[in-house]
Design a protein around this motif. Structure first.
Motif, PDB file in Angstrom:
ATOM      1  N   ALA A 158      -0.824  -5.647  -1.792  1.00 49.25           N
ATOM      2  CA  ALA A 158      -1.453  -4.775  -2.785  1.00 49.25           C
ATOM      3  C   ALA A 158      -0.410  -4.253  -3.774  1.00 49.25           C
ATOM      4  CB  ALA A 158      -2.130  -3.598  -2.093  1.00 49.25           C
ATOM      5  N   ARG A 174      -5.598   1.236  -4.824  1.00 49.89           N
ATOM      6  CA  ARG A 174      -4.740   0.110  -5.217  1.00 49.89           C
ATOM      7  C   ARG A 174      -4.970  -0.265  -6.676  1.00 49.89           C
ATOM      8  NH1 ARG A 174      -7.003  -2.739   0.091  1.00 49.89           N
ATOM      9  NH2 ARG A 174      -5.395  -2.045   1.537  1.00 49.89           N
ATOM     10  N   ASP A 215       0.837  -1.204   0.000  1.00 46.32           N
ATOM     11  CA  ASP A 215       0.000   0.000   0.000  1.00 46.32           C
ATOM     12  C   ASP A 215       0.869   1.251   0.000  1.00 46.32           C
ATOM     13  OD1 ASP A 215      -2.738  -0.507  -0.190  1.00 46.32           O
ATOM     14  OD2 ASP A 215      -2.833  -1.185   1.902  1.00 46.32           O
ATOM     15  N   TYR A 238      -4.972  -6.201  -5.551  1.00 47.41           N
ATOM     16  CA  TYR A 238      -4.619  -6.750  -4.238  1.00 47.41           C
ATOM     17  C   TYR A 238      -5.033  -8.200  -4.204  1.00 47.41           C
ATOM     18  CZ  TYR A 238      -9.538  -5.779  -3.272  1.00 47.41           C
ATOM     19  OH  TYR A 238     -10.909  -5.732  -3.346  1.00 47.41           O
ATOM     20  N   ILE A 242      -6.282  -9.143   3.525  1.00 45.68           N
ATOM     21  CA  ILE A 242      -5.587  -8.694   2.322  1.00 45.68           C
ATOM     22  C   ILE A 242      -4.100  -8.970   2.508  1.00 45.68           C
ATOM     23  CG2 ILE A 242      -5.235  -6.774   0.730  1.00 45.68           C
ATOM     24  CD1 ILE A 242      -7.696  -5.452   2.011  1.00 45.68           C
TER      25      ILE A 242
END
Ligand code: GDP
Ligand code: ZN
Length: 310
Positions: free
Chosen positions: A86, A66, A46, A69, A83
């Motif tokens: 990303a 993003r 990120d 991801y 998650i």
């Protein structure tokens, strides 16, 4: 300040700033990302904005949109996902002809999942130092098949060093996800590229990941010439996707392209009259192994109720 999240421990995040400093950050208040139900609003890869507190600690107050991801479902019962990472630029799928054998169904499932996540894939064919005539024949077949569809293939041996310079070149400045069946030489390859890292090779690598499975920990490893590596075990680490049967063809580029010529636009390419995909299969313009992988993914997502005798 702008930065890149390179580590996520579940309770704090390590952010590398544009000036090259690494800063431990928390998330500000009840900050949540729109549209995604996940156990972690921020993940490695990120791009974030951070601000220092008066106490000298830092917090993340904004996440850039993003480009992609990858997720892992927290549990079968839960709709919440974790998650994993990303903004992945590319995935390297490490395979070998026979040491152990990488099956085309496995490759195709990985490729389809990556297509769904919009992550370009390169196939790294490892252990070429061990190949005999049959292995090379198999490898040439694989190489021809996947290159034709649009996936670049690279021949390497982490043992002799063959092909590794090109791999290093491809990694520069990119966030790269490494994947592959256990035993194909993933850890050896990563250790060769990043000698300081010392990932455990052999089966131990699998247990290292087992530990990660239940936690929310993830990390990217920084490359000397810029760029980052993310190591995930097999396709499981890549997250599972529930494909809709009518969507699966979208993730097989060569099948998708030909499907525009099918008579019915909801054609599933299994038995319908005027199906251009079945015609192309007859003429060997689409490979049977790819088509079978396509069917097997549909089967998985429909409990086999569409299985055909093909
Ligand atoms: P991983 O499970 O994919 O991480 O695989 P490892 O990196 O642990 O490698 C599995 C085994 O294959 C180890 O014994 C490595 O030494 C061996 N290996 C890895 N790359 C090569 C290669 O290019 N040639 C040969 N002959 N052996 C390799
Ligand atoms: Zn069709």
């Amino acid at each position: 300040m702008n930065g890149l999240v390179i580590k996520n421990t579940g309770s704090w995040y390590l952010v590398k700033t544009e000036e090259g400093k690494s800063i431990e950050c928390k998330i500000k208040g009840n900050f949540r990302l729109k549209g995604i139900r996940s156990t972690n609003p921020v993940t490695v890869g990120d791009r974030v904005k951070i601000e220092m507190n008066k106490e000298g600690t830092a917090f993340i107050y904004e996440i850039e949109e993003r480009k992609n991801y990858i997720i892992r479902r927290s549990s079968n019962l839960s709709k919440e996902s974790h998650i994993i990472a990303a903004n992945i630029d590319q995935a390297f799928l490490v395979i070998t002809a026979n040491y152990p054998k990488t099956h085309t169904t496995f490759i195709d499932r990985f490729l389809a999942t990556a297509e769904a996540y919009r992550i370009p894939v390169r196939l790294i064919i490892n252990k070429t130092d061990l190949y005999d005539k049959d292995d090379w024949e198999l490898t040439e077949g694989i190489r021809y098949l996947y290159t034709t569809i649009g996936y670049n293939c690279y021949l390497v041996s982490t043992k002799t060093g063959e092909g590794l310079e090109q791999i290093k070149e491809l990694l520069k400045g990119k966030i790269t996800l490494f994947s592959g069946n256990s035993g194909v030489g993933k850890s050896t390859l990563i250790n060769t590229i990043l000698p300081g890292l010392n990932l455990k090779t052999g089966s131990i690598s699998a247990s290292y990941h087992k530990g990660m499975h239940t936690t929310t920990f993830s990390e990217m490893f920084s490359l000397p010439d810029g760029g980052y590596i993310i190591d995930t075990p097999g396709i499981k680490g890549f997250g599972t996707i529930d494909f809709l049967p009518e969507e699966v063809a979208h993730f097989f580029p060569e099948i998708f392209q030909i499907s525009h010529n099918c008579r019915f636009n909801n054609c599933t390419h299994r038995h319908e009259p005027g199906c251009a995909v079945l015609a192309a299969l007859e003429e060997h313009l689409i490979s049977e192994s790819r088509y079978n992988s396509y069917l097997s993914i549909i089967d998985d997502n429909t409990d086999g109720k569409y299985r055909t005798g093909y």
